[in-house]
Write a protein that holds these residues in place. Structure first.
Motif, PDB file in Angstrom:
ATOM      1  N   THR A  79      20.706   1.804  29.713  1.00  0.00           N
ATOM      2  CA  THR A  79      22.067   2.352  29.628  1.00  0.00           C
ATOM      3  C   THR A  79      22.820   2.106  30.931  1.00  0.00           C
ATOM      4  OG1 THR A  79      21.491   4.541  30.495  1.00  0.00           O
ATOM      5  CG2 THR A  79      21.170   4.186  28.125  1.00  0.00           C
ATOM      6  N   GLU A  80      23.982   2.757  31.046  1.00  0.00           N
ATOM      7  CA  GLU A  80      24.811   2.629  32.244  1.00  0.00           C
ATOM      8  C   GLU A  80      24.047   3.036  33.499  1.00  0.00           C
ATOM      9  OE1 GLU A  80      27.258   3.821  28.670  1.00  0.00           O
ATOM     10  OE2 GLU A  80      25.474   4.600  29.686  1.00  0.00           O
ATOM     11  N   GLU A  81      23.233   4.050  33.379  1.00  0.00           N
ATOM     12  CA  GLU A  81      22.489   4.515  34.550  1.00  0.00           C
ATOM     13  C   GLU A  81      21.553   3.441  35.084  1.00  0.00           C
ATOM     14  OE1 GLU A  81      20.514   8.135  33.632  1.00  0.00           O
ATOM     15  OE2 GLU A  81      22.365   9.279  33.357  1.00  0.00           O
ATOM     16  N   ASP A  82      20.939   2.705  34.199  1.00  0.00           N
ATOM     17  CA  ASP A  82      20.056   1.624  34.636  1.00  0.00           C
ATOM     18  C   ASP A  82      20.852   0.531  35.342  1.00  0.00           C
ATOM     19  OD1 ASP A  82      17.370   2.401  33.349  1.00  0.00           O
ATOM     20  OD2 ASP A  82      18.767   2.516  31.671  1.00  0.00           O
ATOM     21  N   ALA A  83      22.030   0.221  34.816  1.00  0.00           N
ATOM     22  CA  ALA A  83      22.871  -0.797  35.451  1.00  0.00           C
ATOM     23  C   ALA A  83      23.320  -0.349  36.835  1.00  0.00           C
ATOM     24  CB  ALA A  83      24.091  -1.084  34.572  1.00  0.00           C
ATOM     25  N   GLN A  84      23.645   0.929  36.975  1.00  0.00           N
ATOM     26  CA  GLN A  84      24.138   1.436  38.255  1.00  0.00           C
ATOM     27  C   GLN A  84      23.057   1.464  39.321  1.00  0.00           C
ATOM     28  OE1 GLN A  84      25.728   5.151  36.886  1.00  0.00           O
ATOM     29  NE2 GLN A  84      27.437   4.146  35.805  1.00  0.00           N
ATOM     30  N   ARG A  85      21.802   1.477  38.890  1.00  0.00           N
ATOM     31  CA  ARG A  85      20.701   1.446  39.850  1.00  0.00           C
ATOM     32  C   ARG A  85      20.435   0.033  40.383  1.00  0.00           C
ATOM     33  NH1 ARG A  85      18.364   5.813  36.660  1.00  0.00           N
ATOM     34  NH2 ARG A  85      17.453   4.321  35.184  1.00  0.00           N
ATOM     35  N   THR A  86      21.106  -0.950  39.773  1.00  0.00           N
ATOM     36  CA  THR A  86      20.928  -2.341  40.201  1.00  0.00           C
ATOM     37  C   THR A  86      22.302  -2.952  40.445  1.00  0.00           C
ATOM     38  OG1 THR A  86      19.036  -2.427  38.673  1.00  0.00           O
ATOM     39  CG2 THR A  86      19.706  -4.495  39.687  1.00  0.00           C
ATOM     40  N   PRO A  87      22.902  -2.691  41.592  1.00  0.00           N
ATOM     41  CA  PRO A  87      24.291  -3.119  41.838  1.00  0.00           C
ATOM     42  C   PRO A  87      24.515  -4.625  41.737  1.00  0.00           C
ATOM     43  CG  PRO A  87      23.594  -1.504  43.462  1.00  0.00           C
ATOM     44  CD  PRO A  87      22.363  -1.896  42.708  1.00  0.00           C
ATOM     45  N   ASP A  88      23.479  -5.418  41.973  1.00  0.00           N
ATOM     46  CA  ASP A  88      23.658  -6.863  41.919  1.00  0.00           C
ATOM     47  C   ASP A  88      23.241  -7.461  40.574  1.00  0.00           C
ATOM     48  OD1 ASP A  88      20.953  -6.411  42.175  1.00  0.00           O
ATOM     49  OD2 ASP A  88      20.603  -8.049  43.594  1.00  0.00           O
ATOM     50  N   ALA A  89      23.110  -6.616  39.551  1.00  0.00           N
ATOM     51  CA  ALA A  89      22.625  -7.107  38.250  1.00  0.00           C
ATOM     52  C   ALA A  89      23.514  -8.195  37.673  1.00  0.00           C
ATOM     53  CB  ALA A  89      22.505  -5.948  37.263  1.00  0.00           C
ATOM     54  N   GLY A  90      24.818  -8.027  37.762  1.00  0.00           N
ATOM     55  CA  GLY A  90      25.728  -9.023  37.210  1.00  0.00           C
ATOM     56  C   GLY A  90      25.568 -10.371  37.866  1.00  0.00           C
ATOM     57  N   ALA A  91      25.525 -10.384  39.184  1.00  0.00           N
ATOM     58  CA  ALA A  91      25.379 -11.638  39.914  1.00  0.00           C
ATOM     59  C   ALA A  91      24.050 -12.306  39.595  1.00  0.00           C
ATOM     60  CB  ALA A  91      25.502 -11.374  41.412  1.00  0.00           C
ATOM     61  N   ARG A  92      22.995 -11.513  39.484  1.00  0.00           N
ATOM     62  CA  ARG A  92      21.678 -12.081  39.208  1.00  0.00           C
ATOM     63  C   ARG A  92      21.604 -12.656  37.792  1.00  0.00           C
ATOM     64  NH1 ARG A  92      17.654  -7.358  40.805  1.00  0.00           N
ATOM     65  NH2 ARG A  92      16.148  -8.819  39.853  1.00  0.00           N
ATOM     66  N   LEU A  93      22.162 -11.938  36.817  1.00  0.00           N
ATOM     67  CA  LEU A  93      22.151 -12.440  35.447  1.00  0.00           C
ATOM     68  C   LEU A  93      23.007 -13.699  35.324  1.00  0.00           C
ATOM     69  CD1 LEU A  93      22.314  -9.087  33.457  1.00  0.00           C
ATOM     70  CD2 LEU A  93      20.393 -10.691  33.541  1.00  0.00           C
ATOM     71  N   TRP A  94      24.147 -13.691  35.979  1.00  0.00           N
ATOM     72  CA  TRP A  94      25.007 -14.873  35.949  1.00  0.00           C
ATOM     73  C   TRP A  94      24.284 -16.078  36.548  1.00  0.00           C
ATOM     74  CZ3 TRP A  94      29.298 -16.257  33.524  1.00  0.00           C
ATOM     75  CH2 TRP A  94      29.978 -17.396  33.962  1.00  0.00           C
ATOM     76  N   GLN A  95      23.592 -15.875  37.641  1.00  0.00           N
ATOM     77  CA  GLN A  95      22.851 -16.957  38.270  1.00  0.00           C
ATOM     78  C   GLN A  95      21.763 -17.489  37.343  1.00  0.00           C
ATOM     79  OE1 GLN A  95      20.720 -15.881  41.886  1.00  0.00           O
ATOM     80  NE2 GLN A  95      20.897 -17.963  42.681  1.00  0.00           N
ATOM     81  N   SER A  96      21.144 -16.596  36.570  1.00  0.00           N
ATOM     82  CA  SER A  96      20.077 -17.005  35.652  1.00  0.00           C
ATOM     83  C   SER A  96      20.615 -17.725  34.424  1.00  0.00           C
ATOM     84  CB  SER A  96      19.277 -15.774  35.213  1.00  0.00           C
ATOM     85  OG  SER A  96      18.635 -15.154  36.298  1.00  0.00           O
ATOM     86  N   TRP A  97      21.739 -17.264  33.898  1.00  0.00           N
ATOM     87  CA  TRP A  97      22.232 -17.760  32.616  1.00  0.00           C
ATOM     88  C   TRP A  97      23.268 -18.875  32.722  1.00  0.00           C
ATOM     89  CZ3 TRP A  97      23.157 -12.148  30.400  1.00  0.00           C
ATOM     90  CH2 TRP A  97      21.908 -11.585  30.067  1.00  0.00           C
ATOM     91  N   SER A  98      24.118 -18.816  33.720  1.00  0.00           N
ATOM     92  CA  SER A  98      25.257 -19.741  33.757  1.00  0.00           C
ATOM     93  C   SER A  98      24.869 -21.216  33.775  1.00  0.00           C
ATOM     94  CB  SER A  98      26.175 -19.416  34.938  1.00  0.00           C
ATOM     95  OG  SER A  98      25.494 -19.529  36.175  1.00  0.00           O
ATOM     96  N   PRO A  99      23.737 -21.631  34.375  1.00  0.00           N
ATOM     97  CA  PRO A  99      23.401 -23.061  34.319  1.00  0.00           C
ATOM     98  C   PRO A  99      23.170 -23.586  32.905  1.00  0.00           C
ATOM     99  CG  PRO A  99      22.160 -21.969  36.068  1.00  0.00           C
ATOM    100  CD  PRO A  99      22.796 -20.880  35.245  1.00  0.00           C
ATOM    101  N   TYR A 100      22.947 -22.713  31.944  1.00  0.00           N
ATOM    102  CA  TYR A 100      22.626 -23.122  30.575  1.00  0.00           C
ATOM    103  C   TYR A 100      23.792 -22.900  29.610  1.00  0.00           C
ATOM    104  CZ  TYR A 100      18.090 -23.003  32.792  1.00  0.00           C
ATOM    105  OH  TYR A 100      17.052 -23.207  33.662  1.00  0.00           O
TER     106      TYR A 100
END
Length: 316
Positions: A79-100
């Motif tokens: 949930t939102e709480e899990d996302a808030q515990r990982t402030p860099d989640a968006g950047a990390r997911l983008w780095q993982s997914w965007s090349p594909y």
């Protein structure tokens, strides 16, 4: 909102669409259809199973166990709480997914079945994202995935209600989460098979993409027919013929696996009994989600539901 989403993030020029739903519910088909649009791009060339984004990132735990049990895992629901515990989640997911992804496309599609219980997490990380969920009749879905289940959880019929209970649990979680999601479209697999043009039209309007006639032609209706007879009688009417077929091929190079023979025999013995068990212990919760145990190819239009109190199912 999570600190992962600000005005200068690279994904702000795109619309991210998450597709979710239990395995064998039509998520792969739908994601491929959306990704075929000239306005959209799915993940391709990842080397991962079904090009699912869950397998090519390390921001959250993906692939949590067997396809027939994963939603019971304590970390399956984010949930939102899990996302808030990982402030860099968006950047990390983008780095993982965007090349594909083809970043020249406006809509970027990520499909993983466990997205069903992670929508609030992704919405927090990627505000404005869209969510498309596909649901399929719980009995049909359970029959379709049992080949991947463990021996004591339905692979050879014994313990089959546990597979249906997994469906119910996952959709209970989804139904509660849906009340918090801003942009959500739910498709019934049964409706998609019956009216692919109409249902894909809903998807196109919701995501703002173009889907042509080839997308409609990609939908192969009528896949659940044998499941209905199997659920009704355990396949007893076909049992003699199927056993003869299996026995005639045992020992040959291209013979039928012994597991198929065993499954056909145990289906005839146990499925009619388990039908009563599922109805008694899970029937109310299944009906709350718009499905009927007596009609495997029908579904009520989706609507948010209040969770039915859980009853201890005697499914083990």
């Amino acid at each position: 909102m999570s600190g992962t989403s600000t005005s200068n993030t690279p994904w702000n020029n795109h619309r991210i669409a998450f597709v979710g739903g239990l395995h064998r519910s039509g998520t792969t088909l739908l994601a491929r259809i959306i990704g075929s649009s000239p306005n959209a791009s799915g993940l391709t060339g990842t080397g991962a199973v079904m090009d699912e984004g869950q397998h090519i990132q390390d921001t959250y735990l993906g692939g949590l166990g067997n396809t027939s049990e994963w939603s019971f895992h304590p970390q399956a629901h984010l949930t939102e709480e899990d996302a808030q515990r990982t402030p860099d989640a968006g950047a990390r997911l983008w780095q993982s997914w965007s090349p594909y992804w083809d970043l020249d496309r406006a809509v970027l599609v990520e499909k993983s079945p466990p997205n069903l219980t992670k929508m609030r997490y992704f919405q927090e990380i990627f505000p404005g994202s869209r969510f498309v969920v596909v649901t399929r009749h719980p009995v049909v879905q359970a029959l379709a995935v049992r080949k991947w289940a463990t021996r004591s959880r339905g692979r050879f019929t014994f313990g089959f209600p546990r597979l249906v209970e997994h469906w119910v649990h996952a959709h209970d979680v989804f139904a509660e989460d849906a009340l918090h999601i801003e942009n959500l479209l739910v498709l019934r697999y049964e409706h998609l098979m019956r009216d692919p043009a109409g249902e894909l039209g809903r998807v196109a309007r919701f995501l703002g993409v173009e889907l042509d006639d080839d997308a409609v032609d990609a939908v192969d209706a009528g896949r659940s027919n044998r499941y209905a007879e199997l659920w009704r009688s355990g396949g007893r009417a076909e049992l003699a013929g199927r056993v003869r077929h299996h026995v005639s091929r045992l020992g040959s190079r291209h013979g039928t696996p012994r597991a198929d023979l065993l499954r056909d025999v145990t289906d005839a013995a146990l499925l009619p009994r388990y039908r009563n068990v599922v109805g008694e212990h899970l029937g109310d919760r299944i009906r709350a989600h718009g499905y009927d145990l007596d009609s495997l190819d029908e579904a009520a239009p989706w609507a948010p539901v209040v969770r039915v109190s859980t009853m201890a199912a005697e499914t083990r």
